[in-house]
Write a protein that holds these residues in place. Sequence first.
Motif, mmCIF file in Angstrom:
data_model
loop_
_atom_site.group_PDB
_atom_site.id
_atom_site.type_symbol
_atom_site.label_atom_id
_atom_site.label_comp_id
_atom_site.label_asym_id
_atom_site.label_seq_id
_atom_site.Cartn_x
_atom_site.Cartn_y
_atom_site.Cartn_z
ATOM 1 N N GLU A 219 27.436 -4.956 -1.757
ATOM 2 C CA GLU A 219 26.714 -4.054 -0.869
ATOM 3 C C GLU A 219 27.156 -4.192 0.592
ATOM 4 O OE1 GLU A 219 24.616 -1.962 -2.288
ATOM 5 O OE2 GLU A 219 24.960 -2.907 -4.248
ATOM 6 N N TYR A 220 27.889 -5.270 0.911
ATOM 7 C CA TYR A 220 28.239 -5.527 2.314
ATOM 8 C C TYR A 220 29.489 -4.748 2.742
ATOM 9 C CZ TYR A 220 24.992 -9.495 2.109
ATOM 10 O OH TYR A 220 23.880 -10.272 1.977
ATOM 11 N N ASP A 221 29.621 -4.613 4.048
ATOM 12 C CA ASP A 221 30.820 -4.013 4.655
ATOM 13 C C ASP A 221 32.003 -4.950 4.406
ATOM 14 O OD1 ASP A 221 32.822 -2.979 6.201
ATOM 15 O OD2 ASP A 221 31.625 -2.836 8.054
ATOM 16 N N GLN A 222 32.969 -4.479 3.617
ATOM 17 C CA GLN A 222 34.087 -5.332 3.221
ATOM 18 C C GLN A 222 34.936 -5.783 4.414
ATOM 19 O OE1 GLN A 222 34.431 -6.257 -0.253
ATOM 20 N NE2 GLN A 222 32.354 -5.441 0.006
ATOM 21 N N ASN A 223 34.871 -5.031 5.540
ATOM 22 C CA ASN A 223 35.651 -5.394 6.735
ATOM 23 C C ASN A 223 35.081 -6.623 7.433
ATOM 24 O OD1 ASN A 223 37.488 -3.228 6.443
ATOM 25 N ND2 ASN A 223 36.001 -1.823 7.397
ATOM 26 N N ARG A 224 33.860 -6.997 7.068
ATOM 27 C CA ARG A 224 33.222 -8.133 7.738
ATOM 28 C C ARG A 224 33.241 -9.385 6.860
ATOM 29 N NH1 ARG A 224 27.651 -5.541 9.685
ATOM 30 N NH2 ARG A 224 27.288 -7.665 10.449
ATOM 31 N N LEU A 225 34.039 -9.357 5.790
ATOM 32 C CA LEU A 225 34.166 -10.517 4.912
ATOM 33 C C LEU A 225 35.367 -11.359 5.321
ATOM 34 C CD1 LEU A 225 33.460 -8.906 1.408
ATOM 35 C CD2 LEU A 225 31.854 -10.096 2.917
ATOM 36 N N LEU A 226 35.200 -12.673 5.322
ATOM 37 C CA LEU A 226 36.261 -13.605 5.697
ATOM 38 C C LEU A 226 36.541 -14.571 4.543
ATOM 39 C CD1 LEU A 226 35.100 -14.642 9.284
ATOM 40 C CD2 LEU A 226 36.948 -13.054 8.720
ATOM 41 N N PRO A 227 37.833 -14.945 4.351
ATOM 42 C CA PRO A 227 38.132 -15.954 3.331
ATOM 43 C C PRO A 227 37.478 -17.285 3.711
ATOM 44 C CG PRO A 227 40.124 -14.814 4.051
ATOM 45 C CD PRO A 227 39.047 -14.436 5.022
ATOM 46 N N ALA A 228 37.004 -17.991 2.727
ATOM 47 C CA ALA A 228 36.380 -19.301 2.967
ATOM 48 C C ALA A 228 36.702 -20.211 1.791
ATOM 49 C CB ALA A 228 34.878 -19.151 3.143
ATOM 50 N N LEU A 229 36.733 -21.517 2.072
ATOM 51 C CA LEU A 229 36.969 -22.480 1.014
ATOM 52 C C LEU A 229 36.195 -23.763 1.323
ATOM 53 C CD1 LEU A 229 40.387 -24.214 1.487
ATOM 54 C CD2 LEU A 229 39.647 -22.427 3.050
ATOM 55 N N TRP A 230 36.037 -24.572 0.271
ATOM 56 C CA TRP A 230 35.309 -25.823 0.421
ATOM 57 C C TRP A 230 36.237 -26.906 0.973
ATOM 58 C CZ3 TRP A 230 30.231 -25.489 -0.116
ATOM 59 C CH2 TRP A 230 29.698 -24.488 -0.919
ATOM 60 N N GLY A 231 35.675 -27.764 1.798
ATOM 61 C CA GLY A 231 36.426 -28.894 2.313
ATOM 62 C C GLY A 231 36.576 -29.976 1.257
ATOM 63 N N ILE A 232 37.165 -31.086 1.643
ATOM 64 C CA ILE A 232 37.326 -32.200 0.706
ATOM 65 C C ILE A 232 36.445 -33.362 1.142
ATOM 66 C CG2 ILE A 232 39.682 -31.548 0.072
ATOM 67 C CD1 ILE A 232 40.688 -33.722 1.963
ATOM 68 N N ASN A 233 36.266 -34.304 0.214
ATOM 69 C CA ASN A 233 35.436 -35.495 0.478
ATOM 70 C C ASN A 233 34.019 -35.127 0.927
ATOM 71 O OD1 ASN A 233 37.653 -37.138 -0.109
ATOM 72 N ND2 ASN A 233 38.361 -37.078 2.029
ATOM 73 N N ILE A 234 33.487 -34.109 0.296
ATOM 74 C CA ILE A 234 32.110 -33.702 0.632
ATOM 75 C C ILE A 234 31.138 -34.688 -0.021
ATOM 76 C CG2 ILE A 234 30.390 -31.880 0.409
ATOM 77 C CD1 ILE A 234 32.710 -29.880 0.278
ATOM 78 N N THR A 235 30.217 -35.197 0.738
ATOM 79 C CA THR A 235 29.271 -36.198 0.217
ATOM 80 C C THR A 235 27.848 -35.671 0.102
ATOM 81 O OG1 THR A 235 28.914 -37.026 2.470
ATOM 82 C CG2 THR A 235 30.615 -38.114 1.133
ATOM 83 N N ARG A 236 27.545 -34.543 0.689
ATOM 84 C CA ARG A 236 26.171 -34.031 0.678
ATOM 85 C C ARG A 236 25.829 -33.365 -0.663
ATOM 86 N NH1 ARG A 236 24.834 -28.508 3.703
ATOM 87 N NH2 ARG A 236 23.432 -28.466 1.922
ATOM 88 N N LYS A 237 24.548 -33.106 -0.875
ATOM 89 C CA LYS A 237 24.064 -32.404 -2.067
ATOM 90 C C LYS A 237 23.717 -30.964 -1.684
ATOM 91 C CE LYS A 237 23.860 -36.056 -4.876
ATOM 92 N NZ LYS A 237 24.579 -36.177 -6.150
ATOM 93 N N TYR A 238 23.823 -30.058 -2.673
ATOM 94 C CA TYR A 238 23.581 -28.641 -2.418
ATOM 95 C C TYR A 238 22.476 -28.127 -3.339
ATOM 96 C CZ TYR A 238 27.910 -28.670 0.232
ATOM 97 O OH TYR A 238 28.877 -28.925 1.163
ATOM 98 N N PRO A 239 21.555 -27.388 -2.739
ATOM 99 C CA PRO A 239 20.498 -26.817 -3.588
ATOM 100 C C PRO A 239 20.993 -25.533 -4.268
ATOM 101 C CG PRO A 239 20.118 -26.189 -1.317
ATOM 102 C CD PRO A 239 21.336 -27.080 -1.308
ATOM 103 N N THR A 240 20.542 -25.323 -5.494
ATOM 104 C CA THR A 240 20.803 -24.047 -6.168
ATOM 105 C C THR A 240 19.699 -23.812 -7.182
ATOM 106 O OG1 THR A 240 22.525 -22.683 -7.187
ATOM 107 C CG2 THR A 240 22.225 -24.900 -8.098
ATOM 108 N N TRP A 241 19.565 -22.551 -7.599
ATOM 109 C CA TRP A 241 18.460 -22.162 -8.475
ATOM 110 C C TRP A 241 18.964 -21.826 -9.871
ATOM 111 C CZ3 TRP A 241 13.256 -22.166 -7.546
ATOM 112 C CH2 TRP A 241 12.856 -22.348 -6.213
#
Length: 724
Positions: free
Chosen positions: A628-650
Amino acid sequence: MESDALYQALMNDIAHYITKPESINLITKAYQLAKEKHLGQMRKSGEPYITHPVAVTRILAELEAGPNTLVAALLHDTVEDTDLTLVDIEKIFGKDISQLVDAVTKLNKLIFQDIVQADNQQKMLLAMAKDIRVVLIKLADRMHNMRTLDSMAPEKQLRIAKETLDIYAPIAHRLGLFRWKAELEDRSLRFVDPAMYYKVSNMVKAKKDERESSISHVINYIKELFAESGIKDFDIKGRIKNIYSIYKKMVNGGRAFEDIYDLLAVRIIVDKVETCYQSLGIIHAHFTPIPKRFKDYIAVPKPNMYQSLHTTVLHSDGTLFEVQIRTHEMDKVAEDGIAAHWAYKESKVYSKEKEQFEIASKLKWYADLLKLTEDTDDKQESSQEFVDTIKTDILSANVYVFTPKGEVIELPAGSTPIDFAYRIHTDVGHRMVGAIVNNRIVTLDHTLQTGDVISIKTNKNSSGPSEDWLKIAKSPHARHKIKIFLNKENQDLIIAQGKEALEKEFVLNKKDFELSDQWVKENFEKNNVETVEDLYKEIGKGIISAKAVMNKLMPEATKETLLQRQLERTSRQLVATSDTGVIVEGLTTPQIKLANCCTPVPGDEIVGFVTKGSGIVIHGMHCTNIKEYDQNRLLPALWGINITRKYPTWLKIKGTTRATLLTDVIQAVNSSGVNIAEISAISNSQFESIIKLKVSLSNVNELNSLITNINKVPQVYYVERDIR
């Protein structure tokens, strides 16, 4: 009326408990009307027909049935066999009596075609009545018919006797009407298996004098023992077990006549419970008790309210006796069953509602009997099953319909042809295209009525149920089957979408690969994916990207080139520059936050969306909002390395409504080493529960492992990422 012997006999039977002039006048009016309407009609026995309704009414008077019940018994055949109508009865006697007569008339029309259906037919008989008084009238009607069965043709004798054994005697047992049950069984056996009936009967008669003498001697001895112990208020009776009970133990139990321990019985009736146990002590002190033959039905009553102490003892002359010890009140219940608790009392003010409430209250008392043992004298029916049968079938509104072959099908009130179709078979429901009720085509939302005959039209090419069927179906069974079908349809759609996405990736890379289950297992087993279909499903859900599969398929040199490019792009920022753990190429200190709608975790393919004033919001590529978003406002993204934190998800979990579902899911999560941040559960129907689960974890591999463990819970049939 004074010269009418039938009438006088009836009045004599009720005189001890019905004395009010208005009640007597009501019964008299009913008798006169029944006699007038049945005038000229004769029974097969050659007697005037009026003798039958009067006999039925007198049988009910033994239970001290109320005036309305007696009036309905007198009139129970008038609507079917004379020109009297229900409207006439209501005008003369009121709505309650007309409804009783109507219910009995409908039961008279039932044809019990298949003895295999006996259990369903018993339930139908009870449930259609909705009123215990109707059941009692019908049982009394059958009792008198059995007493006069000799006048019927042999084939009818056999059919009626079998029907009585399979339908009516068990109902009498359920209601605790033991005298009625025993008589119905003995009279039926004489026609069902005459050879065995007379064999057992002759065995009983052979030593009748000897047994009666033995019983008399034991009774006198017990009287002397009680006198010595100071017990004064008691009665002692002797009996010989009824013929059918002996027959069952000989034929079904394979026991010899001489090995039936409770053939002879002595019943001791005392004033209070404490005296019951005192009496038991005296009996055991002066007779030899037989091991494992003692039963305490006072502390643990039978499901039909029966209470008594039972013990089998050996007399000095070598005769075995069963001794039953109970109070006067217990003896009344043992003789008349549940009916003993609502015998008509003129001191009370009765209305239909109040009488039914009193009956219902007595039935609710069964809820306290869930701890009871099975009643081995019947069909191994547990107390809980008996409670459910009485409370559900008698006191709730159910619909009973027929297949074209006459099979009885029980459905909740308000059910439709869809409910009927799924009760027959799941495939019948899935392939249903139409319904015929009572030879008339109806719509699928047609409300079924008791007595309807239903035929379902199917087509093997049918596309199956739709979402609209869930709005029409009323039974939990049908709704559950429809939901499973629709969920599978959704799964098939997800698989198709995953396959299409991978094929597009092949086209973009100008490659054509033939996937195999073996290759998938070797490369994606760590994701708990073992088949090509599983892989398509994970791609369709957005859990595994088509590009990730492509990377696995590409030659090593090509993959190394791609990896080198990625490393070059991120060499300056191997560690994420924000606490989200996300890298947006070209930005050193971006304002980044994770989307709440899709809650991405490391391992998900992600993309950034540039908002107006709130920085960059990171979404998973599986997020439905991205489209649904404006495709021109999307940027490539990737995960870093050595991530130690926890992430919430449903997660969204669907399963049955079993009480342990939530506990089992929590245990599955804990065993996966994952922390629960939030959990909620709701039941959206009698058949399905939905659990919303927020967990905190490190990456998508942990998530996939968690989903696998939750799927192993027996009650769970669907788990998915919850896009909020």
